[in-house]
Design an enzyme around this catalytic site. Structure first.
Site, PDB file in Angstrom:
ATOM      1  N   SER A 333       0.848  -1.196   0.000  1.00 55.42           N
ATOM      2  CA  SER A 333       0.000   0.000   0.000  1.00 55.42           C
ATOM      3  C   SER A 333       0.884   1.246   0.000  1.00 55.42           C
ATOM      4  O   SER A 333       2.106   1.153   0.069  1.00 55.42           O
ATOM      5  CB  SER A 333      -0.909  -0.020   1.230  1.00 55.42           C
ATOM      6  OG  SER A 333      -0.114   0.053   2.401  1.00 55.42           O
ATOM      7  N   TYR A 334       0.239   2.389  -0.017  1.00 60.02           N
ATOM      8  CA  TYR A 334       0.945   3.662  -0.096  1.00 60.02           C
ATOM      9  C   TYR A 334       1.961   3.788   1.041  1.00 60.02           C
ATOM     10  O   TYR A 334       1.608   3.631   2.217  1.00 60.02           O
ATOM     11  CB  TYR A 334      -0.086   4.794  -0.012  1.00 60.02           C
ATOM     12  CG  TYR A 334       0.483   6.130  -0.332  1.00 60.02           C
ATOM     13  CD1 TYR A 334       0.908   6.427  -1.619  1.00 60.02           C
ATOM     14  CD2 TYR A 334       0.618   7.104   0.644  1.00 60.02           C
ATOM     15  CE1 TYR A 334       1.448   7.650  -1.919  1.00 60.02           C
ATOM     16  CE2 TYR A 334       1.155   8.334   0.356  1.00 60.02           C
ATOM     17  CZ  TYR A 334       1.571   8.601  -0.925  1.00 60.02           C
ATOM     18  OH  TYR A 334       2.102   9.821  -1.225  1.00 60.02           O
ATOM     19  N   PRO A 335       3.231   4.062   0.692  1.00 62.01           N
ATOM     20  CA  PRO A 335       4.265   3.984   1.739  1.00 62.01           C
ATOM     21  C   PRO A 335       4.479   5.253   2.552  1.00 62.01           C
ATOM     22  O   PRO A 335       5.347   5.270   3.396  1.00 62.01           O
ATOM     23  CB  PRO A 335       5.527   3.655   0.934  1.00 62.01           C
ATOM     24  CG  PRO A 335       5.298   4.282  -0.394  1.00 62.01           C
ATOM     25  CD  PRO A 335       3.814   4.267  -0.642  1.00 62.01           C
ATOM     26  N   ARG A 336       3.723   6.315   2.262  1.00 60.39           N
ATOM     27  CA  ARG A 336       3.907   7.534   3.069  1.00 60.39           C
ATOM     28  C   ARG A 336       2.661   7.754   3.915  1.00 60.39           C
ATOM     29  O   ARG A 336       1.683   8.347   3.482  1.00 60.39           O
ATOM     30  CB  ARG A 336       4.170   8.732   2.147  1.00 60.39           C
ATOM     31  CG  ARG A 336       5.547   8.691   1.534  1.00 60.39           C
ATOM     32  CD  ARG A 336       5.828   9.951   0.752  1.00 60.39           C
ATOM     33  NE  ARG A 336       5.221   9.900  -0.552  1.00 60.39           N
ATOM     34  CZ  ARG A 336       5.834   9.524  -1.664  1.00 60.39           C
ATOM     35  NH1 ARG A 336       7.097   9.174  -1.613  1.00 60.39           N
ATOM     36  NH2 ARG A 336       5.218   9.507  -2.808  1.00 60.39           N
TER      37      ARG A 336
END
Length: 833
Positions: A333-336
DNA sequence: GCAAGGTC
């Protein structure tokens, strides 16, 4: 009748796609834009019980950035002090952003409604307001609204779609403030110290000595720990240690008093203990209780970076690159994300199911299926992204990708598992009046530990002790020890400290660390199986140099940035205005800049400890004085054919432009150093210097600097003196160029539109223009008409305003404060901003 | 050539 069209713009392509899927029920037409990763999704959908046509697209983060106008680009073009007040231009970040902007602009023409779907944070609000600006430029009637969602899941997205609200302009303003302050302060200090210190200390070579409100505190943390290690003074201590051996097991009992730093005191107690031989210990407490080792929190970006350094031995910068690759390949999933809690509706089962095929953790994943999954709930939620988790089973990865992916999967499965459980036994004994404790652990259920080898928890055997039993310990000794210094900072620790102190964001912390490594302020040092961060001589010199100046608020400590953040928060909350915060902070940092300059010997002293100086004290001051005392007027352009000129002040800068071409933004002289200018006087009378051409209207310019230096020159009559004036502006020849009127006006048309739109709203309260008017209004007016200008009305208007520019501003300076319109104060609307 | 913040 054609249905209403709604344009939705997200902050990034992935979110645009997700929203399109949810709102369209997966039935959309996808069209390409000029940028291959930006897609436009089109479909029909109900909005407030009406069918509308929807186009969903995205930007890619910020589309705009701030910068100084081009005439400030060269580092020696102006004093760094000027950058605290110089004009600032908004520009599109790069060519890609320009294409993205065009994509939105083109669609906005044909829609009636713009719905902003950027991330629901401060930066998202700013990006959203920039998107709205683009769309309003294309379509001034467009209705703008803001969708607010706390997770990209159908429930939230549909609710946001039906009940969109308004952009929070306070938040957007706060980001604009941050951008401006970072630019001004960063560039001013960076230029100053780079240009100066490199001259004084040749060993520094050609590297850039940057300052940034995040990079300096980051360096400060590394130096602080380094000094704590280097300056550590060992201290001896003494303690009483009791050892028992039972069932072939050695049991160490720790003294409840810990350690004593006074040998006599410890000795007295010890002597008393062993006076009667044999020593008898009595078991006074045997307690066994269930204990657990908690499973980890859901994974945030900062935790991923820390784990990467600590467990995977990959730097934070690299781990983010790998995580972004895995995200772009659709594996994680989105890493930030700052979120360390899963949404109530999160679908764990499918994701766990996807991992059951893996030979390493597949069995563990299978064991979780059909269990009721509960995860720990952290305290953070960025309202935009879930914790980092695997989204599908990954194959075909590179070696490092495999390592990172494995960590993400194991962490996720660990979160879905149970805490490890065990039984901890505490045995407490008493010898005379002294108490000692030993602990043992028997793990009963490994649970998450089976899939998460990064955590350690091991059994400690403790043989049987019975309450009230007495025994003679194998040993009862007084032991001498000494304190040990802390270790140098590891990258994982640094990330943690930065996070706790609010230095950088989850998405930028690793960049700041990399930046100060690239700048050679710090370096990595391997010791044993660990990698530490230690400052270089340059890093030490910077911190010691600036710290020796003794600011009230240190440039190398996190508090300064924290205070700026607090101010930004106040803008968000609506308790303070952007301009007030800007002015306060610009003044504060300008003061710090000047304090630095006035205490140059201290800064230099910090460097002289580590580097050989090539200059004496006097030279040092000359070098730095030359950097900040760039007093001479700077020539931007001179259009000789467009006399007469007018003078105006914008923000803190003096501009001379030609009256005939009011859109001529950059054709004129630009005195970009008004902080060192006390006054500028224009007399349109015969020039006392040249007196060569009394028949022409001649404008004589007198610039008085704060150092009381005076420069006089004239223009409009004698080129000689103009040349003299201009040639002093830099070492190179600045002979004025002749520019014919036609090419001039073409260029004007080109530059006019892009530079409009921003009004100066900050007067400095000074009244610097002391113009006189001696029968020039008529002549100026007639000149304008003769040259063509823009016809009678235009020329009259401009003539009048020019007259005010020269003559009517006496006493008006203070009225040009915030909120006043420059048109009312003798300034044209062709600002170079 | 400079900052820090988005994101591919």
């Amino acid at each position: 009748m054609e249905s209403e069209k709604v344009l939705c713009v997200a902050e990034k392509p992935s979110v645009a796609k997700e929203i399109a899927k949810i709102l369209s029920g997966n039935r959309f037409v996808m069209r390409n834009s000029r940028i291959n990763y930006i897609k436009n999704y089109e479909f029909k959908c109900q909005l407030n019980s009406k069918e509308v046509q929807v186009i969903i697209t995205s930007v890619c983060g910020h589309i705009n950035a701030l910068d100084f106008p081009s005439q400030y680009a060269k580092w020696d073009s102006c004093s760094p002090t000027v950058l605290f007040d110089a004009p600032i231009v908004k520009k599109t970040i790069d060519e890609n952003a320009e294409s993205i902007r065009e994509n939105i602009f083109n669609i906005a023409h044909s829609v009636s409604h713009l719905m902003i779907w950027t991330d629901c944070d401060r930066e998202g609000e700013k990006i959203g307001s920039d998107i709205a600006d683009v769309c309003r430029m294309a379509n001034s009637d467009i209705v703008v609204s803001r969708a607010r969602f706390s997770a990209i899941i159908p429930l939230q997205i549909k609710r946001a779609w039906e009940s969109s609200a308004q952009l929070d302009m306070n938040q957007a303003e706060a980001v604009g403030t941050r951008m401006e302050l970072d630019l001004r302060i960063g560039c001013a200090f960076t230029r100053y110290q780079t240009l100066g210190l490199r001259q004084i200390f040749p060993e520094l070579g050609n590297g850039i000595l940057s300052y940034g409100s995040c990079q300096f505190p980051t360096l400060g943390f590394v130096v602080e720990r380094y000094k704590a290690v280097e300056n550590f003074i060992k201290e001896k201590f003494w303690k009483i240690h009791v050892v028992e051996e039972r069932d072939d097991t050695i049991v160490n009992f720790n003294w409840d008093k810990g350690v004593l730093y006074n040998v006599n005191c410890c000795n007295a107690i010890y002597c008393d203990l062993i006076m009667d031989q044999p020593v008898i210990a009595t078991v006074i407490e045997v307690v066994t209780k269930e204990t657990r080792k908690y499973k980890p929190f859901p994974l945030t970006t900062v935790e991923l970076q820390k784990a990467g350094c600590r467990f995977l031995h990959i730097s934070s910068d690299e781990i983010m690159k790998i995580a972004e690759d895995l995200y772009n390949k659709g594996f994680i999933s989105y890493p930030r994300t700052e979120t360390d809690q899963f949404d109530h509706h999160f679908n764990f089962n499918d994701l766990i199911q996807a991992q059951t095929q893996d030979p390493r953790w597949g069995d563990f994943a299978s064991s979780l299926l059909d269990k009721r999954i509960t995860t720990r709930k952290g305290r953070h939620n960025d309202q935009a992204h879930p914790p980092i988790h695997p989204v599908q089973y990954a194959t075909g990865l590179t070696s490092k990708e495999k390592t990172v992916y494995e960590f993400v999967v194991r962490r996720f499965l660990a979160c879905c598992s149970d805490d490890a459980k065990g039984n901890e036994t505490t045995v407490r004994i008493k010898i005379k009046e002294e108490y000692f404790t030993a602990k043992g652990l028997v793990i009963s259920e490994n649970n998450y530990l089976d899939v998460y080898p990064y955590d350690r928890w091991s059994d400690t055997n403790l043989p049987n002790f019975i309450l009230n039993e007495t025994f003679t310990p194998k040993e009862c000794t007084m032991v001498e020890g000494e304190t040990t210094p802390p270790e140098y900072l590891t990258e994982a620790e640094l990330i943690n400290i930065m996070d706790k102190n609010g230095i950088g964001t989850d998405a930028t912390i690793h960049e700041h660390i990399k930046k100060i490594i690239d700048r050679e302020y710090i370096e990595k040092r391997d010791q044993g199986n660990k990698t530490y961060l230690v400052p270089s001589n340059l890093g030490l010199a910077i911190v010691e140099g600036y710290d020796s100046i003794g600011f009230n608020e240190s440039l190398t400590k996190p508090l300064l940035r924290a205070k700026m953040e607090q101010n930004l928060k106040e803008i968000c909350e609506g308790t303070r205005e952007k301009n007030a915060v800007l002015t306060e902070n610009v003044n504060k940092y300008r003061d710090m800049f000047l304090i630095t300059h006035n205490n140059l010997q201290l800064l230099i002293g910090g460097f002289a400890k580590y580097f050989a100086s090539s200059s004496g004290t006097d030279d040092v001051h000359k070098v730095f004085n030359d950097i900040i005392n760039v007093e001479n007027p700077k020539l931007v352009r001179w259009c000789r054919d467009s006399w007469p000129m007018y003078l105006k002040k914008i923000q803190n800068n003096w501009i001379i432009s030609c009256i005939n071409y009011p859109n001529c933004n950059y054709d004129g002289f630009f005195f970009n150093n008004s902080s060192s200018i006390k006054s500028i006087t224009v007399n349109n009378e015969v020039c006392s210097i040249c007196s060569k051409n009394p028949l022409q209207p001649v404008y004589c310019l007198t610039i008085v600097y704060r150092t009381n230096r005076i420069i006089r020159g004239c223009f409009g009559g004698c080129d000689d003196n103009m040349d003299m004036l201009l040639s002093r502006s830099s070492g190179t020849s600045n002979k004025p160029r002749n520019i014919d009127a036609d090419s001039h006006s073409r260029r004007d048309r080109g530059s006019g539109s892009g530079t409009r739109g921003r009004r100066s709203s900050r007067g400095d309260g000074e009244n610097d223009i002391q113009g006189t008017s001696q029968g020039t209004r008529g002549s100026r007016g007639s000149r304008v008409s003769k040259r063509g200008g823009r016809g009678g009305r235009g020329s009259r208007g401009r003539g009048n305003r020019a007259g005010r520019g020269f003559t009517s501003t006496r006493g008006r300076g203070r009225s040009r404060g915030r909120g006043s319109n420059d048109n009312d104060s003798g300034v044209y609307d062709n600002e170079p901003l």
